[in-house]
Design a protein around this motif. Sequence first.
Motif, PDB file in Angstrom:
ATOM      1  N   VAL A 130      15.348  -8.026  -7.089  1.00 42.47           N
ATOM      2  CA  VAL A 130      14.209  -7.714  -8.003  1.00 42.47           C
ATOM      3  C   VAL A 130      13.259  -6.645  -7.238  1.00 42.47           C
ATOM      4  CG1 VAL A 130      14.524  -9.290  -9.831  1.00 42.47           C
ATOM      5  CG2 VAL A 130      13.069  -9.868  -7.656  1.00 42.47           C
ATOM      6  N   ASN A 131      12.303  -5.987  -8.061  1.00 46.53           N
ATOM      7  CA  ASN A 131      11.385  -5.166  -7.472  1.00 46.53           C
ATOM      8  C   ASN A 131      11.671  -4.239  -6.547  1.00 46.53           C
ATOM      9  OD1 ASN A 131       8.484  -4.586  -7.867  1.00 46.53           O
ATOM     10  ND2 ASN A 131       7.887  -5.246  -6.009  1.00 46.53           N
ATOM     11  N   GLY A 132      12.948  -3.557  -6.753  1.00 44.35           N
ATOM     12  CA  GLY A 132      13.412  -2.594  -5.905  1.00 44.35           C
ATOM     13  C   GLY A 132      13.967  -1.323  -6.769  1.00 44.35           C
ATOM     14  N   ARG A 133      14.103  -0.335  -6.108  1.00 40.61           N
ATOM     15  CA  ARG A 133      14.616   0.890  -6.819  1.00 40.61           C
ATOM     16  C   ARG A 133      15.817   1.443  -5.931  1.00 40.61           C
ATOM     17  NH1 ARG A 133      10.346   4.373 -10.362  1.00 40.61           N
ATOM     18  NH2 ARG A 133      10.880   2.327 -11.454  1.00 40.61           N
ATOM     19  N   GLY A 134      16.555   2.227  -6.639  1.00 39.00           N
ATOM     20  CA  GLY A 134      17.755   3.201  -5.905  1.00 39.00           C
ATOM     21  C   GLY A 134      18.842   1.871  -5.518  1.00 39.00           C
ATOM     22  N   THR A 135      19.840   2.742  -5.173  1.00 41.08           N
ATOM     23  CA  THR A 135      21.038   2.165  -4.926  1.00 41.08           C
ATOM     24  C   THR A 135      21.591   2.455  -3.482  1.00 41.08           C
ATOM     25  OG1 THR A 135      22.307   3.944  -5.443  1.00 41.08           O
ATOM     26  CG2 THR A 135      21.806   2.331  -7.306  1.00 41.08           C
ATOM     27  N   PHE A 192      12.015  -1.413  -1.559  1.00 44.59           N
ATOM     28  CA  PHE A 192      11.001  -2.310  -2.608  1.00 44.59           C
ATOM     29  C   PHE A 192      10.249  -1.302  -2.999  1.00 44.59           C
ATOM     30  CE2 PHE A 192      12.603  -6.001   0.048  1.00 44.59           C
ATOM     31  CZ  PHE A 192      13.023  -6.807  -1.081  1.00 44.59           C
ATOM     32  N   LEU A 193       9.660  -1.615  -4.324  1.00 48.95           N
ATOM     33  CA  LEU A 193       8.545  -0.949  -4.906  1.00 48.95           C
ATOM     34  C   LEU A 193       7.134  -1.399  -4.163  1.00 48.95           C
ATOM     35  CD1 LEU A 193       9.278  -1.025  -8.764  1.00 48.95           C
ATOM     36  CD2 LEU A 193       9.723   0.753  -7.087  1.00 48.95           C
ATOM     37  N   ASP A 194       6.237  -0.690  -4.124  1.00 47.51           N
ATOM     38  CA  ASP A 194       4.839  -0.930  -3.742  1.00 47.51           C
ATOM     39  C   ASP A 194       3.839  -1.169  -4.788  1.00 47.51           C
ATOM     40  OD1 ASP A 194       2.989  -1.593  -1.700  1.00 47.51           O
ATOM     41  OD2 ASP A 194       2.487   0.612  -1.499  1.00 47.51           O
ATOM     42  N   PRO A 195       3.189  -2.315  -4.833  1.00 44.99           N
ATOM     43  CA  PRO A 195       3.223  -3.260  -3.841  1.00 44.99           C
ATOM     44  C   PRO A 195       4.443  -4.378  -4.066  1.00 44.99           C
ATOM     45  CG  PRO A 195       1.926  -3.862  -5.702  1.00 44.99           C
ATOM     46  CD  PRO A 195       2.199  -2.608  -6.083  1.00 44.99           C
ATOM     47  N   ASN A 196       4.691  -5.257  -3.113  1.00 47.97           N
ATOM     48  CA  ASN A 196       5.849  -5.991  -3.212  1.00 47.97           C
ATOM     49  C   ASN A 196       5.555  -7.351  -2.513  1.00 47.97           C
ATOM     50  OD1 ASN A 196       8.708  -6.772  -3.539  1.00 47.97           O
ATOM     51  ND2 ASN A 196       8.461  -6.747  -1.394  1.00 47.97           N
ATOM     52  N   ASP A 197       6.016  -8.534  -3.018  1.00 50.67           N
ATOM     53  CA  ASP A 197       5.765  -9.824  -2.632  1.00 50.67           C
ATOM     54  C   ASP A 197       7.223 -10.626  -2.670  1.00 50.67           C
ATOM     55  OD1 ASP A 197       5.881 -10.237  -5.425  1.00 50.67           O
ATOM     56  OD2 ASP A 197       3.914 -11.606  -5.280  1.00 50.67           O
TER      57      ASP A 197
END
Length: 384
Positions: A92-97, A103-108
Amino acid sequence: MFILTILCSSCGRDQETLRQRKPKVIETIADLDALPRYVTDPDDNPSTPGKVNLGRYLFFDPILSGNKDVSCATCHQPEFNYAEFLETSIGVNGRGTGSKRRFLDPNDIPFVKRNSQSILNTAFNGITNHETYRPELAPMFWDLRAKGLEAQALEPIKTLEEMRGNAYVDHQILDEIIERINKIPAYNELFSKAFPTDPKPVTQKNLAKALASFERTLIASNTRFDQYMRGDSNALSTSEKDGMNAFLVTGCAKCHSGPMFSDYKLHTLGVPDTDNRAESDAGINQDYAFRTPTLRNLRFTAPYMHSGKFTTLDQVLMFYEDVAGGKILNPNVKAGSIDSLATHMDVNFKDISRIVEFLNTLNDDSFDKTIPVTVPSGLPVVGL
């Protein structure tokens, strides 16, 4: 008394010598086997086209994740043997393959804890030679924490970093997913076709059954090794047969046995941790023991081991050479904890290329890689 002491001492040494001279057990080709041509379904979940069709849509639909941004296929991609070409996955909270996923920003959210195992051939997990296969008892995950594909199917949905995310707690997420699916007419129709005798077919149990039914169609059981074991003596070259002999003599088959080349047991090897997580992964029993992985279709499933630390098969075999030589790559694992099946292996550098050549006969690229064009939720297929 002095003579008696000498005799007893001598007797003890003789017994120790006998123990040391105990014949080394070397596995044979009889400890390996071809995969069955057909899958065995659990009694309570016989496969039907309706279940498989529904399961395929669900597998590629981000509707199953807390933030609707990741699907099962995000970490189990058809082009990578339903695994992923990353050390450990970004859920979760990622993008792309693949290698471009970030990870997207911000990320926890942390990286997924362990390397993404291939779903291909999990329909045969736990299979052994000459014994009746019970799919409901099939061992799953690196730590064996679930039995059967039906039980396995729901665990990633409940896991924070894999599919759940921060918006829901683990005991709430499946209720949320079922509520979402119930609001989608196309899914209601698909569930009704898949489970025609259920008055309310959209349930957690049927969600698991549909996913498991689809996953049981993902098999690759016609490798050149399988053809050889079924009687085609020309399916392997002379050098590949030499590699198979080296595989057996060096002790690889003590753990990598049976049709799936795995004993499906936990073994402590001292594999180094991934750098993607701050904490050391000690496994389910806190002894750094992890399940023996299958050796099938390794060409498509790098990187290897539970932490994904080895990118080539040569590195994996050199690791076992190090273990047998007393070298431990994980500083958190003590020498006395290493499984004796690994420390007693006899892998030499000269054997590595031959063994790798044999392992390449376990590849079969003819499995189903079909990806739906759209999914019933209308979300992006696979995820962001």
